[in-house]
Design a protein around this motif. Structure first.
Motif, PDB file in Angstrom:
ATOM      1  N   ALA A 243      25.134 -17.095 -31.541  1.00  0.00           N
ATOM      2  CA  ALA A 243      24.840 -15.970 -30.647  1.00  0.00           C
ATOM      3  C   ALA A 243      24.575 -14.678 -31.406  1.00  0.00           C
ATOM      4  CB  ALA A 243      25.998 -15.769 -29.667  1.00  0.00           C
ATOM      5  N   ALA A 244      25.104 -14.573 -32.614  1.00  0.00           N
ATOM      6  CA  ALA A 244      24.952 -13.345 -33.405  1.00  0.00           C
ATOM      7  C   ALA A 244      23.822 -13.453 -34.425  1.00  0.00           C
ATOM      8  CB  ALA A 244      26.261 -13.023 -34.110  1.00  0.00           C
ATOM      9  N   GLY A 245      22.893 -14.364 -34.220  1.00  0.00           N
ATOM     10  CA  GLY A 245      21.859 -14.625 -35.203  1.00  0.00           C
ATOM     11  C   GLY A 245      20.918 -13.474 -35.478  1.00  0.00           C
ATOM     12  N   TYR A 246      20.835 -12.495 -34.566  1.00  0.00           N
ATOM     13  CA  TYR A 246      19.938 -11.348 -34.771  1.00  0.00           C
ATOM     14  C   TYR A 246      20.718 -10.082 -35.099  1.00  0.00           C
ATOM     15  CZ  TYR A 246      15.258  -9.273 -34.283  1.00  0.00           C
ATOM     16  OH  TYR A 246      14.032  -8.676 -34.521  1.00  0.00           O
ATOM     17  N   VAL A 247      21.997 -10.255 -35.399  1.00  0.00           N
ATOM     18  CA  VAL A 247      22.828  -9.134 -35.859  1.00  0.00           C
ATOM     19  C   VAL A 247      22.920  -9.252 -37.370  1.00  0.00           C
ATOM     20  CG1 VAL A 247      25.072  -7.996 -35.705  1.00  0.00           C
ATOM     21  CG2 VAL A 247      24.159  -9.231 -33.718  1.00  0.00           C
ATOM     22  N   ASP A 248      22.340  -8.307 -38.078  1.00  0.00           N
ATOM     23  CA  ASP A 248      22.248  -8.447 -39.535  1.00  0.00           C
ATOM     24  C   ASP A 248      22.297  -7.080 -40.214  1.00  0.00           C
ATOM     25  OD1 ASP A 248      21.997  -9.831 -41.927  1.00  0.00           O
ATOM     26  OD2 ASP A 248      19.811  -9.946 -41.840  1.00  0.00           O
ATOM     27  N   GLY A 249      23.096  -6.992 -41.251  1.00  0.00           N
ATOM     28  CA  GLY A 249      23.133  -5.776 -42.059  1.00  0.00           C
ATOM     29  C   GLY A 249      23.884  -4.628 -41.429  1.00  0.00           C
ATOM     30  N   VAL A 250      24.825  -4.930 -40.529  1.00  0.00           N
ATOM     31  CA  VAL A 250      25.544  -3.857 -39.845  1.00  0.00           C
ATOM     32  C   VAL A 250      27.007  -3.830 -40.272  1.00  0.00           C
ATOM     33  CG1 VAL A 250      24.002  -3.983 -37.859  1.00  0.00           C
ATOM     34  CG2 VAL A 250      26.156  -5.240 -37.812  1.00  0.00           C
ATOM     35  N   SER A 251      27.614  -2.676 -40.070  1.00  0.00           N
ATOM     36  CA  SER A 251      29.053  -2.499 -40.323  1.00  0.00           C
ATOM     37  C   SER A 251      29.700  -2.098 -39.013  1.00  0.00           C
ATOM     38  CB  SER A 251      29.286  -1.417 -41.383  1.00  0.00           C
ATOM     39  OG  SER A 251      28.806  -1.831 -42.646  1.00  0.00           O
ATOM     40  N   ILE A 252      30.560  -2.963 -38.495  1.00  0.00           N
ATOM     41  CA  ILE A 252      31.158  -2.770 -37.176  1.00  0.00           C
ATOM     42  C   ILE A 252      32.616  -2.354 -37.322  1.00  0.00           C
ATOM     43  CG2 ILE A 252      31.724  -3.853 -34.972  1.00  0.00           C
ATOM     44  CD1 ILE A 252      29.423  -5.806 -35.480  1.00  0.00           C
ATOM     45  N   ALA A 253      32.942  -1.161 -36.844  1.00  0.00           N
ATOM     46  CA  ALA A 253      34.321  -0.679 -36.877  1.00  0.00           C
ATOM     47  C   ALA A 253      35.119  -1.315 -35.746  1.00  0.00           C
ATOM     48  CB  ALA A 253      34.356   0.840 -36.762  1.00  0.00           C
ATOM     49  N   VAL A 254      36.305  -1.796 -36.061  1.00  0.00           N
ATOM     50  CA  VAL A 254      37.242  -2.335 -35.067  1.00  0.00           C
ATOM     51  C   VAL A 254      38.511  -1.518 -35.258  1.00  0.00           C
ATOM     52  CG1 VAL A 254      38.361  -4.393 -34.142  1.00  0.00           C
ATOM     53  CG2 VAL A 254      36.177  -4.601 -35.354  1.00  0.00           C
ATOM     54  N   ASP A 255      38.553  -0.357 -34.616  1.00  0.00           N
ATOM     55  CA  ASP A 255      39.552   0.650 -34.995  1.00  0.00           C
ATOM     56  C   ASP A 255      40.098   1.486 -33.852  1.00  0.00           C
ATOM     57  OD1 ASP A 255      37.341   2.170 -34.364  1.00  0.00           O
ATOM     58  OD2 ASP A 255      37.358   3.358 -36.212  1.00  0.00           O
ATOM     59  N   GLY A 256      39.927   1.011 -32.613  1.00  0.00           N
ATOM     60  CA  GLY A 256      40.459   1.757 -31.481  1.00  0.00           C
ATOM     61  C   GLY A 256      39.820   3.121 -31.281  1.00  0.00           C
ATOM     62  N   GLY A 257      38.619   3.307 -31.813  1.00  0.00           N
ATOM     63  CA  GLY A 257      37.901   4.574 -31.641  1.00  0.00           C
ATOM     64  C   GLY A 257      38.197   5.615 -32.695  1.00  0.00           C
ATOM     65  N   ARG A 258      38.911   5.240 -33.758  1.00  0.00           N
ATOM     66  CA  ARG A 258      39.335   6.224 -34.752  1.00  0.00           C
ATOM     67  C   ARG A 258      38.168   6.819 -35.535  1.00  0.00           C
ATOM     68  NH1 ARG A 258      40.784   5.767 -40.179  1.00  0.00           N
ATOM     69  NH2 ARG A 258      42.142   7.453 -40.914  1.00  0.00           N
ATOM     70  N   THR A 259      37.167   5.998 -35.879  1.00  0.00           N
ATOM     71  CA  THR A 259      36.032   6.508 -36.641  1.00  0.00           C
ATOM     72  C   THR A 259      35.195   7.417 -35.756  1.00  0.00           C
ATOM     73  OG1 THR A 259      35.995   4.487 -37.956  1.00  0.00           O
ATOM     74  CG2 THR A 259      34.023   5.862 -38.012  1.00  0.00           C
ATOM     75  N   ARG A 260      34.944   8.641 -36.203  1.00  0.00           N
ATOM     76  CA  ARG A 260      34.276   9.629 -35.378  1.00  0.00           C
ATOM     77  C   ARG A 260      32.766   9.643 -35.593  1.00  0.00           C
ATOM     78  NH1 ARG A 260      38.171  10.637 -31.669  1.00  0.00           N
ATOM     79  NH2 ARG A 260      40.155  11.119 -32.683  1.00  0.00           N
ATOM     80  N   SER A 261      32.286   9.080 -36.708  1.00  0.00           N
ATOM     81  CA  SER A 261      30.869   9.160 -37.019  1.00  0.00           C
ATOM     82  C   SER A 261      30.065   8.165 -36.179  1.00  0.00           C
ATOM     83  CB  SER A 261      30.631   8.906 -38.496  1.00  0.00           C
ATOM     84  OG  SER A 261      31.028   7.597 -38.844  1.00  0.00           O
ATOM     85  N   LEU A 262      28.797   8.474 -35.957  1.00  0.00           N
ATOM     86  CA  LEU A 262      27.922   7.578 -35.220  1.00  0.00           C
ATOM     87  C   LEU A 262      27.328   6.515 -36.136  1.00  0.00           C
ATOM     88  CD1 LEU A 262      25.996  10.086 -32.953  1.00  0.00           C
ATOM     89  CD2 LEU A 262      27.701   8.431 -32.227  1.00  0.00           C
ATOM     90  N   ALA A 263      27.036   6.869 -37.367  1.00  0.00           N
ATOM     91  CA  ALA A 263      26.379   5.937 -38.289  1.00  0.00           C
ATOM     92  C   ALA A 263      27.368   5.001 -38.919  1.00  0.00           C
ATOM     93  CB  ALA A 263      25.643   6.713 -39.349  1.00  0.00           C
TER      94      ALA A 263
END
Length: 263
Positions: A243-263
């Motif tokens: 299902a994730a075959g077209y998700v590539d080269g990304v960094s996904i934060a799993v942090d309860g919303g702590r990271t404030r940046s968009l990028a």
């Protein structure tokens, strides 16, 4: 949604505890054969015995190896891949000790690069032929939100995690045409032995209580709680599925919303 990993073989590093162990469990639940990698053979054997089995042909195994011993790691993983080709790599290893960047020794930086970046490169080179042959590959690096926002008093970790993220982004472009995706999962404050150790070290250095340190950390988390390893593992596992075959080269934060940046 196609989440079935039956017939796929996953190598999960740092799998004797924490996020690595939780990721192994989730991949096993999706039907993958799972090989666990960590230093302690006894700890790995205990986890293997607990892994789910969803079908009769599913088999799990363990590989005792040290991510910091590059040559031994190369030999053992190459032997594994020759016997049972691997299509999924969860590249996960414990973080370097805390401390400011300017005070760290060059040996500390070299050790961190060997355990994280060089180990990752070694694993990818050993496993890439099997992924290419299958026209299916999933490489997921478990790193840190520090690649988006450096974390105070984790100078060496901030540095090497950013290097791994850049390496992964480069690989994603190089390997996409082979049906191989490369992504990063960035755990925030997650309830693991690593977090407990950081809290204890900060408490000792500051003279404050561990509860006080924990409350200060939680004040920066909109969700108001620490994450659980299983929550990070769920994202890791999804990135390994068809299902994730077209998700590539990304960094996904799993942090309860702590990271404030968009990028």
């Amino acid at each position: 949604m196609q989440l079935d990993l039956t017939g796929r073989h996953a190598l999960v590093c740092g799998a004797s505890q924490g996020i690595g162990r939780a990721a192994a469990v989730e991949l096993a639940r999706l039907g993958a054969d799972v090989t666990l990698l960590a230093r302690s053979a006894d700890a790995l054997a205990a986890v293997v015995a607990e892994l789910p089995r969803t079908h009769a042909a599913q088999r799990h195994d363990a590989l005792a190896a040290d991510m910091a011993d590059t040559e031994a790691l190369r030999e053992r993983v190459a032997a594994l891949a020759a016997q049972h080709p691997v299509q999924i790599l969860v590249n996960n290893s414990g973080g370097p000790p805390g401390g400011p960047a300017h005070a760290a020794t060059t040996d500390a930086y070299l050790a961190a690069f060997r355990q994280h970046l060089l180990a990752g490169q070694t694993l990818v080179q050993a496993l890439l032929p099997g992924m290419r042959a299958a026209r299916y590959g999933r490489i997921v690096n478990v790193i840190s939100t520090s690649v988006k926002e450096p974390i105070a008093n984790l100078g060496v970790s901030n540095t090497v995690r950013a290097a791994v993220a850049s390496w992964a982004k480069t690989l994603a472009s190089e390997l996409a045409a082979d049906g191989i995706t490369v992504n990063n999962v960035l755990p925030g404050f997650t309830r693991t032995q690593r977090l407990a150790g950081l809290i204890a070290a900060n408490a000792k250095a500051s003279g404050r209580s561990e509860d006080d340190i924990a409350r200060g950390m939680l004040a920066s988390v909109p969700a108001g709680r620490f994450g659980e390893p299983e929550e990070v593992a769920a994202v890791v596992a999804f990135l390994c599925t068809p299902a994730a075959g077209y998700v590539d080269g990304v960094s996904i934060a799993v942090d309860g919303g702590r990271t404030r940046s968009l990028a």
